[in-house]
Design a protein around this motif. Structure first.
Motif: not given
Length: 167
Positions: A81-93
């Motif tokens: 019931g746990t989840a992890v998100s990994d996102s590069k969206a904030d670092f897009l150039s």
């Protein structure tokens, strides 16, 4: 551009394989939830009747990044019931030049954790404000997770679906 960033950031916050022996609750006959696993954002489906340049541009960005083997957003849903998100969206150039778009794959990412539960097609999780939030999701072909744009923001993302593929 601001709307694109908002869409991608929203997808980060939406902590969000089927088989023929699946029941209507999203569970297979062994009780294992089909959401458990790792999901990668692979596409943004834009309804052909939707005339929204921002959504079309976001779709192009996701397609470009997939073409260079860059996973922009990854969700991992664990059986506990746990989840992890990994996102590069904030670092897009995003660079636009004579040769067209140049979007290098970000090397930095933001990781966030939450808890989740799934009842039928209703995914409930704890959002960034530490409040319980429920969105509607759908599964396709056992390895595709769809989050309708209306579940993200009905005013800005109607007519689009975020498409995640199970790894």
């Amino acid at each position: 551009m601001k709307k694109i960033s908002l869409l991608l950031c929203t997808l980060i916050l939406v902590f969000s394989c089927s088989s023929d022996n699946e029941d209507d609750s999203g569970n297979n006959e062994n009780g294992t939830n089909d959401l458990v696993g790792t999901w990668v954002l692979t596409d943004l489906r834009v309804d052909s009747t939707t005339d929204n340049d921002d959504l079309d541009f976001a779709k192009e960005i996701i397609g470009f990044l997939q073409g260079i083997d860059c996973d922009l957003i990854i969700f991992t849903f664990n059986a506990d019931g746990t989840a992890v998100s990994d996102s590069k969206a904030d670092f897009l150039s995003i660079n636009v030049g004579v040769g067209g778009l140049d979007i290098p794959c970000p090397t930095e990412s933001t990781t966030e954790s939450t808890t989740w539960s799934l009842e039928g097609n209703q995914l409930t999780f704890i959002n960034e404000d530490m409040e319980e939030e429920t969105i509607t999701i759908a599964f396709e072909d056992g390895n595709i997770l769809i989050i309708p744009g209306e579940s993200i923001d009905e005013n800005n993302y109607a007519g689009a679906d975020a498409v995640f593929t199970k790894q």
